[in-house]
Design a protein around this motif. Structure first.
Motif, PDB file in Angstrom:
ATOM      1  N   ASN A   1       5.293  -0.017  -3.874  1.00 11.76           N
ATOM      2  CA  ASN A   1       4.664  -0.277  -5.171  1.00 11.76           C
ATOM      3  C   ASN A   1       5.588   0.053  -6.335  1.00 11.76           C
ATOM      4  OD1 ASN A   1       2.113  -1.413  -4.642  1.00 11.76           O
ATOM      5  ND2 ASN A   1       1.364   0.560  -3.919  1.00 11.76           N
TER       6      ASN A   1
ATOM      7  N   SER B   1       3.012  -7.673  17.637  1.00 11.25           N
ATOM      8  CA  SER B   1       3.488  -6.310  17.413  1.00 11.25           C
ATOM      9  C   SER B   1       2.658  -5.296  18.190  1.00 11.25           C
ATOM     10  CB  SER B   1       3.418  -5.952  15.921  1.00 11.25           C
ATOM     11  OG  SER B   1       4.546  -6.422  15.223  1.00 11.25           O
TER      12      SER B   1
ATOM     13  N   GLU C   1       8.637  -7.509  12.941  1.00  5.40           N
ATOM     14  CA  GLU C   1       9.432  -8.028  11.830  1.00  5.40           C
ATOM     15  C   GLU C   1      10.348  -6.937  11.270  1.00  5.40           C
ATOM     16  OE1 GLU C   1       6.314  -8.783  12.413  1.00  5.40           O
ATOM     17  OE2 GLU C   1       6.050 -10.962  12.171  1.00  5.40           O
ATOM     18  N   ARG C   2       9.862  -5.710  11.243  1.00  8.52           N
ATOM     19  CA  ARG C   2      10.688  -4.612  10.728  1.00  8.52           C
ATOM     20  C   ARG C   2      11.877  -4.354  11.655  1.00  8.52           C
ATOM     21  NH1 ARG C   2       9.602   0.415   7.537  1.00  8.52           N
ATOM     22  NH2 ARG C   2      11.709   1.175   7.176  1.00  8.52           N
TER      23      ARG C   2
ATOM     24  N   ALA D   1      -0.131   0.058   7.465  1.00  7.75           N
ATOM     25  CA  ALA D   1       0.757   0.268   6.328  1.00  7.75           C
ATOM     26  C   ALA D   1       0.350   1.569   5.639  1.00  7.75           C
ATOM     27  CB  ALA D   1       0.662  -0.899   5.363  1.00  7.75           C
ATOM     28  N   ALA D   2       1.342   2.270   5.116  1.00  3.62           N
ATOM     29  CA  ALA D   2       1.066   3.555   4.481  1.00  3.62           C
ATOM     30  C   ALA D   2       0.150   3.357   3.280  1.00  3.62           C
ATOM     31  CB  ALA D   2       2.371   4.194   4.032  1.00  3.62           C
TER      32      ALA D   2
ATOM     33  N   GLU E   1       7.604  -1.237   4.007  1.00  2.20           N
ATOM     34  CA  GLU E   1       6.532  -0.541   4.735  1.00  2.20           C
ATOM     35  C   GLU E   1       5.396  -1.484   5.118  1.00  2.20           C
ATOM     36  OE1 GLU E   1       7.202   2.414   5.823  1.00  2.20           O
ATOM     37  OE2 GLU E   1       9.040   2.389   4.639  1.00  2.20           O
ATOM     38  N   ILE E   2       5.336  -2.625   4.457  1.00  2.00           N
ATOM     39  CA  ILE E   2       4.271  -3.581   4.762  1.00  2.00           C
ATOM     40  C   ILE E   2       4.596  -4.392   6.026  1.00  2.00           C
ATOM     41  CG2 ILE E   2       5.167  -5.518   3.375  1.00  2.00           C
ATOM     42  CD1 ILE E   2       1.518  -4.353   3.348  1.00  2.00           C
ATOM     43  N   LEU E   3       5.859  -4.352   6.466  1.00  2.23           N
ATOM     44  CA  LEU E   3       6.270  -5.154   7.627  1.00  2.23           C
ATOM     45  C   LEU E   3       5.669  -4.604   8.915  1.00  2.23           C
ATOM     46  CD1 LEU E   3      10.098  -5.638   6.945  1.00  2.23           C
ATOM     47  CD2 LEU E   3       8.378  -7.433   6.999  1.00  2.23           C
ATOM     48  N   PRO E   4       5.136  -5.479   9.771  1.00  2.87           N
ATOM     49  CA  PRO E   4       4.723  -5.037  11.104  1.00  2.87           C
ATOM     50  C   PRO E   4       5.951  -4.677  11.943  1.00  2.87           C
ATOM     51  CG  PRO E   4       3.848  -7.225  10.568  1.00  2.87           C
ATOM     52  CD  PRO E   4       4.872  -6.900   9.539  1.00  2.87           C
ATOM     53  N   ALA E   5       5.722  -3.964  13.044  1.00  2.00           N
ATOM     54  CA  ALA E   5       6.822  -3.434  13.863  1.00  2.00           C
ATOM     55  C   ALA E   5       7.854  -4.506  14.218  1.00  2.00           C
ATOM     56  CB  ALA E   5       6.262  -2.816  15.137  1.00  2.00           C
TER      57      ALA E   5
ATOM     58  N   GLU F   1       2.114  -1.407  17.691  1.00  2.00           N
ATOM     59  CA  GLU F   1       2.372  -0.244  16.848  1.00  2.00           C
ATOM     60  C   GLU F   1       1.908   1.002  17.577  1.00  2.00           C
ATOM     61  OE1 GLU F   1       3.971  -0.537  14.126  1.00  2.00           O
ATOM     62  OE2 GLU F   1       3.462  -2.429  13.135  1.00  2.00           O
TER      63      GLU F   1
ATOM     64  N   THR G   1       0.812  -1.209   0.000  1.00  2.00           N
ATOM     65  CA  THR G   1       0.000   0.000   0.000  1.00  2.00           C
ATOM     66  C   THR G   1       0.846   1.260   0.000  1.00  2.00           C
ATOM     67  OG1 THR G   1      -0.133  -0.232   2.384  1.00  2.00           O
ATOM     68  CG2 THR G   1      -2.006  -1.021   1.120  1.00  2.00           C
ATOM     69  N   ASP G   2       2.156   1.117   0.190  1.00  2.00           N
ATOM     70  CA  ASP G   2       3.029   2.281   0.216  1.00  2.00           C
ATOM     71  C   ASP G   2       3.515   2.588  -1.205  1.00  2.00           C
ATOM     72  OD1 ASP G   2       4.861   4.117   1.933  1.00  2.00           O
ATOM     73  OD2 ASP G   2       6.189   3.176   0.484  1.00  2.00           O
ATOM     74  N   PRO G   3       3.565   3.875  -1.581  1.00  2.00           N
ATOM     75  CA  PRO G   3       3.959   4.224  -2.949  1.00  2.00           C
ATOM     76  C   PRO G   3       5.346   3.705  -3.334  1.00  2.00           C
ATOM     77  CG  PRO G   3       3.342   6.208  -1.695  1.00  2.00           C
ATOM     78  CD  PRO G   3       3.183   5.037  -0.779  1.00  2.00           C
ATOM     79  N   ARG G   4       6.300   3.728  -2.379  1.00  2.00           N
ATOM     80  CA  ARG G   4       7.636   3.246  -2.752  1.00  2.00           C
ATOM     81  C   ARG G   4       7.688   1.733  -2.863  1.00  2.00           C
ATOM     82  NH1 ARG G   4      10.834   6.569   1.513  1.00  2.00           N
ATOM     83  NH2 ARG G   4       9.078   5.626   2.574  1.00  2.00           N
TER      84      ARG G   4
ATOM     85  N   ARG H   1       8.967   5.724   9.694  1.00  2.00           N
ATOM     86  CA  ARG H   1       7.788   5.176   9.009  1.00  2.00           C
ATOM     87  C   ARG H   1       6.752   6.294   8.978  1.00  2.00           C
ATOM     88  NH1 ARG H   1       6.222   0.453  12.779  1.00  2.00           N
ATOM     89  NH2 ARG H   1       5.514  -0.864  11.083  1.00  2.00           N
TER      90      ARG H   1
END
Ligand SMILES: [Fe+2]
Lengths: 279, 293
Positions: free
Chosen positions: A103, B117, A273-274, B286-287, A267-271, B119, A98-101, B190
């Protein structure tokens, strides 16, 4: 996308095939035909049957090679979002970012894979089933799918999958063992009632752990209770990196192969995992 | 015109209006008009939240989201986060200005004890103090960034959410936010942009929604209801269950006294529904990108 998702849910449960002993499960080939070849060397000593959970294409080089190897070996394949998009000649990979980068990078690798997959292989990918059902020796109902039983591109992350949620997915899909891929990071969970969920990870790219090897899973149905083990798989990652550069695949993808750290689609990773990764 | 029904597909996300509509800030664009002294919705007690978590477990919820108002005005938010993380992944939406060392340490302890998680989403509406404080109030910029830095030190990866008034994605603004966060010691910035909802206090600022801002049956068919929060989420408040966090001030958004009663289709009859339709997955962590039409 909406109509697809509904069709996906409506597609009925078909022929269960019986399996026993040990079964190798892998997913996320992502054009990494070198890891795929290594897997076909390694897995037969550990398992009697092999199943692929989908996404044959993505950011690696020479997409047709992986498809041909799988066809030649006669490995049953569940359709991943990538396979569906390429097969149906879609404009994007439907990865679910869902993040532009995210994608942006997903679009680059999709364009490469699409351009370099033969028409015949696209047709082949379009025909893949979106789930495979197996029956274990004690009547265990095993479901292999790509993202989740309810959506081909749903991400099942360990830190975002509480037990009651997983139990609901298993209830709705009527299975005792669920195996998925799509996220690229392996994990497993034994539910309090003994049922099992496993994300087999990906053989196409490392698991964002700073290691260059990749992972697959072996499901063991031979004992009193079923279980699953993750198998690290080494392959010639330097050769893969060289071939990616020769194909002018963008540098961040090559870096991931060389370092074991994800550099894109973060950006799709949850906290949780990120936090484990470098970037 | 008949509003199309968004079907209910099962409860993935349980939102909890833990601090009601009470907030220490009074942001100019607040979609539910939260602010100091807003007693529109009383807060929920730790015991009430626990009982909701039990219901959530019974129906197989995937994650729990705490919102307000400002959740950290609740004196037991740290304990509530701990109760939640034992069973579910959790997200807390905050303005970041009340993140003292003490509360951050409690959150860190709760996160350490969980495989799920946690957040923390901090609202910041511009990468400069002047522009941010004009919308969110004097001093809010510095205090939110201090809160973000404290979370970073405690091992969290805060998500900064910014309401954007632009229609297309804005790479320059994204880079500015990232630069700002890095300059405050945040190593993996983020950032998530949110669309503006022309309801609540924002309705008084802009002209609200017009008759043409509606989701039609045809539009819903094209998009697929699973893209809308109301197909898989509900909001628990001290006054019952609402369909989504945006519509908590609409009586028509109330779905029942219990979660069970709220599991039914919702007519997309509001102007705000058209914003969700256009932006999709608005409230997910997610953004989001603006949907291409
Ligand atoms: Fe996938």
């Amino acid at each position: 996308m909406g109509t697809d998702a509904r069709q996906h849910r409506d597609r009925s449960i078909s022929g269960e095939r019986e399996v026993s002993g040990r079964v190798a499960l892998f997913g996320g080939v992502y054009n990494n035909y070198l890891a795929l070849a290594a897997l076909l060397e390694d897995a037969p000593s550990r398992a009697s049957e092999l199943f692929c959970l989908g996404d044959v294409g993505a950011f690696g080089p020479h997409p047709d090679r992986s498809v041909e190897i799988l066809k030649e070996a006669g490995v049953p394949i569940v359709q991943g979002n990538y396979d569906r998009s390429v097969g149906l000649r879609r404009g994007d990979c439907a990865c679910g970012y869902t993040d532009p980068r995210d994608n942006h990078f997903a679009a680059l690798s999709y364009a490469y894979t699409f351009r370099n997959t033969s028409e015949r292989n696209k047709d082949f990918l379009a025909t893949l089933p979106d789930e495979i059902r197996l029956l274990g020796p004690k009547g265990e109902r095993i479901l292999l799918c790509h993202g989740s039983p309810r959506r081909q591109n749903e991400f099942l992350w360990e830190s975002l999958s509480p037990d009651p949620f997983l139990a609901r997915l298993l209830d709705d899909a009527r299975c005792d063992i669920l195996a998925v891929t799509h996220t690229g990071i392996p994990w497993k969970r034994r539910l309090p009632d003994g049922r099992l969920v496993v994300n087999v990870g990906a053989i196409g790219r490392p698991a964002n752990d700073g290691q260059t090897h990749v992972w697959y899973a072996v499901l063991d149905l031979s004992g009193e209770a079923f279980g699953v083990a993750f198998i690290p798989l080494r392959y010639d990652h330097e050769r893969l990196a060289d071939e990616m550069r020769a194909e002018r695949i963008v540098e961040p993808f090559v870096k991931t192969v060389e370092s074991g750290w994800w550099t894109t689609c973060l950006e799709i990773l949850p906290a949780r995992e990120r936090a484990r990764g470098m970037y | 015109m008949n509003a199309p029904n968004c079907p209910f597909l099962g409860l993935d996300s349980l939102w909890i209006q833990v601090a009601g509509l009470s907030c220490n800030l009074r942001c100019a664009h607040c979609f539910n008009a939260s602010g100091p002294g807003n007693r529109g919705l009383p807060s929920l007690s730790r015991e009430e939240v626990r009982s909701l978590l039990g219901e959530a477990e019974a129906v197989g919820v995937r994650d729990v989201v705490f919102t307000g108002g400002e959740p950290f005005l609740h004196s037991e938010m740290g304990e509530i986060a701990g109760d939640t993380l034992r069973r579910f992944p959790a997200t807390i939406l905050t303005n970041g200005t009340l993140l003292t060392d003490r509360i951050v340490e409690r959150l860190a302890a709760a996160a350490r004890g969980s495989i799920y998680s946690l957040e923390v989403r901090i609202s910041l509406d511009a990468p400069s103090e002047e522009a941010n404080d004009r919308i969110r109030g004097k001093g809010s910029f510095e205090r939110a960034l201090e809160g973000a830095a404290r979370l970073e030190e405690a091992g969290f990866l805060p998500i900064v959410t910014a309401v954007t008034f632009r229609e297309e994605s804005d790479p320059a603004a994204l880079e500015e936010f990232e630069r700002l966060l890095r300059s405050r010691g945040i190593r993996k910035p983020r950032v998530k942009f949110l669309p503006v909802f022309r309801v609540g206090r924002e309705e008084e600022r802009s002209e609200g929604y017009g008759e043409e801002d509606r989701v039609t049956a045809e539009m819903l068919e094209i998009l697929g209801p699973e893209q809308l929060l109301c197909s898989t989420a509900r909001v628990a408040t001290s006054r019952g269950i609402w369909v989504c966090p945006i519509l908590v001030n609409e009586t028509g958004g109330r779905m029942g006294d219990t979660l069970e009663e709220s599991f039914r289709p919702f007519p997309l009859a509001y102007g705000a529904c058209s914003t969700c339709y256009r932006h999709g997955a608005v409230c997910a962590n997610a953004a989001t990108a603006v949907r291409e039409e």
